[in-house]
Structures are given as C-alpha cells and as structure tokens.
Design an enzyme around this catalytic site. Structure first.
Site, PDB file in Angstrom:
ATOM      1  CD  GLN A  96      -2.611  -1.230   2.607  1.00 30.43           C
ATOM      2  OE1 GLN A  96      -2.259  -2.057   3.441  1.00 30.43           O
ATOM      3  NE2 GLN A  96      -3.606  -0.386   2.826  1.00 30.43           N
ATOM      4  CG  ASN A  97       4.016   1.391   2.449  1.00 29.71           C
ATOM      5  OD1 ASN A  97       3.005   1.803   3.012  1.00 29.71           O
ATOM      6  ND2 ASN A  97       4.858   0.544   3.026  1.00 29.71           N
ATOM      7  CG  HIS A 114      -2.775   2.804  -2.152  1.00 27.79           C
ATOM      8  ND1 HIS A 114      -2.724   2.609  -0.794  1.00 27.79           N
ATOM      9  CD2 HIS A 114      -3.922   2.201  -2.576  1.00 27.79           C
ATOM     10  CE1 HIS A 114      -3.796   1.912  -0.405  1.00 27.79           C
ATOM     11  NE2 HIS A 114      -4.530   1.668  -1.469  1.00 27.79           N
ATOM     12  CB  THR A 181      -1.619  -2.836   6.596  1.00 29.22           C
ATOM     13  OG1 THR A 181      -2.880  -2.296   6.176  1.00 29.22           O
ATOM     14  CG2 THR A 181      -1.688  -4.353   6.580  1.00 29.22           C
TER      15      THR A 181
END
Length: 242
Positions: A96-97, A114, A181
């Site tokens: 997600q980073n 993302h 997360t």
C-alpha cells in the site's frame, strides 16, 4: 508456535501485504496519526481529486516534500529481510506504500496498490506514466498531451487499478503475511478475504488489528524489522524440518 503442518512442502508462493508500518522505521511518517494530519497537512487537502483541482500547487508541494524525504530515507532491516526471503520462496509483495524501499532493498516482484511516489502521470490519461528525475515536480509541468503532470498516486475516491492482480496473487498464495497495515483502508483491506481457507496467515504489527485476531492467524507483535526476522526464522525452520 508450531506451524509445520500448515506450510506446504514446496512453498511455491509466499505473498506479503505491507502497509505504512513497514516503512515507519525508515522515517517515513505513517499515513494517519492520531491528530488526523499527515506531515501537518489535512489529508482531504492533498489526497483527493477535488484537492488537485482546487489547489494543485498545494498538492504538488506536498508530494514534492514526500519525495524529498524518500530520497533521504533508507530501507530498514525489515525490507532487507523480505528481499532475502526471495532466495527461498516464490515471493510477491503487494504494498500500500508509495515509496520504493522494497525495490531498493532488492525485492524484484513488488505490486504497488496506491501508486509510486517517484513517478508522475498525465492528469488526463492515467496510462501516461513517467519516471520523475529528482524529487521536484515543478508547478505547471505539462505532459505530451498538454495536460498537467500530477503525482502517480491513487487519491481517495479514485479507482485502484492494481486491485485485481493483487487479488489473484492472494488467491494463489500458500502463505500470506501482513505487515504494518491496519486493514482499515479499502479496497486493500478486502484482500484478506481472498486467501484460501487453511493457509497460514502471519500478521506482523506492534498492535495487531482486530480483523487479524482470528483462528489460524499467527500474530507477531513486533515492528517490521524485528517481526520479519522472527518470520524468517519460523519459515526457514519449518522448511528444514520437512
């Protein structure tokens, strides 16, 4: 903790899902702190399509600052530890980073949900993506199609193009690992539900998310660096005992 009976002999696929906690030890501030601010900015002012349209200069400044910070950061022991696991497993990272710390540590198969901070794209055509040289995207920079360049980042309210390939990776996983997360940001949080029933799921976080406190999950209540070191020990010992 004995997980030997749950881990398949061939270990064909190890899938890692990482969030902000993965990079926190590298000095990358987590996405949302208790004050609701992200590096002194309201998220609504810098991470939405409306913010980009309303105040592109602020959005651009914010991501320039993040990019400059990233150039000064280094992978931590957790990133390096995951890269080493590629020697033993068919390993894929879903992150997600938006940083590139996994790649800089040597991980070769990284899927960014993302976006990527060191890339920019056309504000008109999301497939027109460019590598940005250096940390600064100068205000008013335009693409070949005449549109303004924008960060190659998925804003709130925008589609997540890589969610489908991520879903397939999780479906195929023989071992799933979740690191740093909260499992609270969708659609990434939904990936957990696609894991095959009965596979081992490891969760590395100093504060294990409520969603991960269930039967069959193996919590490692540590930060990324210590947690990955423990994970490596568990997985490699399991393979040696088969």
């Amino acid at each position: 903790m004995n997980t030997d009976n749950n881990i398949p002999a061939t270990l064909p696929k190890l899938v890692i899902l990482t969030g902000a906690g993965m990079s926190a030890e590298s000095g990358i501030k987590t996405f949302r702190d208790s004050d609701g601010l992200w590096e002194n900015y309201r998220i609504e002012d810098v991470c939405t399509p409306e913010a980009l349209e309303r105040n592109p200069e602020m959005v651009n400044q914010f991501y320039n600052e993040r990019r400059k910070q990233l150039y000064e950061a280094q992978p931590n022991a957790g990133h390096w530890g995951l890269a080493e696991l590629e020697k033993y497993f068919d390993m894929h990272i879903i992150t997600q980073n938006i940083d590139d710390l996994h790649e800089r540590a040597g991980s070769r198969r990284v899927l960014h949900l993302h976006g990527e901070l060191k890339k920019v794209r056309s504000s008109r055509n999301p497939d027109a993506i460019y590598d940005l040289e250096g940390w600064e995207l100068k205000p008013g920079t335009r693409c070949e199609d005449g549109s303004l360049m924008r960060p190659h980042v998925v804003f709130f309210g925008e589609a997540v193009p890589n969610i489908e390939p991520a879903t397939e990776l999780v479906r195929e996983a023989d071992i799933l690992v979740i690191i740093g997360t909260s499992l609270a940001v969708y659609p990434a949080a939904s990936l957990l539900h696609y894991a095959s029933e009965g596979i081992p799921v490891f969760v590395i976080d100093p504060h294990i998310p409520r969603e991960a406190r269930r039967s069959g999950f193996y919590p490692i209540e540590k930060g990324a660096s210590e947690g990955v070191a423990e994970l490596k020990k568990i997985l490699l010992e399991a393979t040696q005992h088969e």
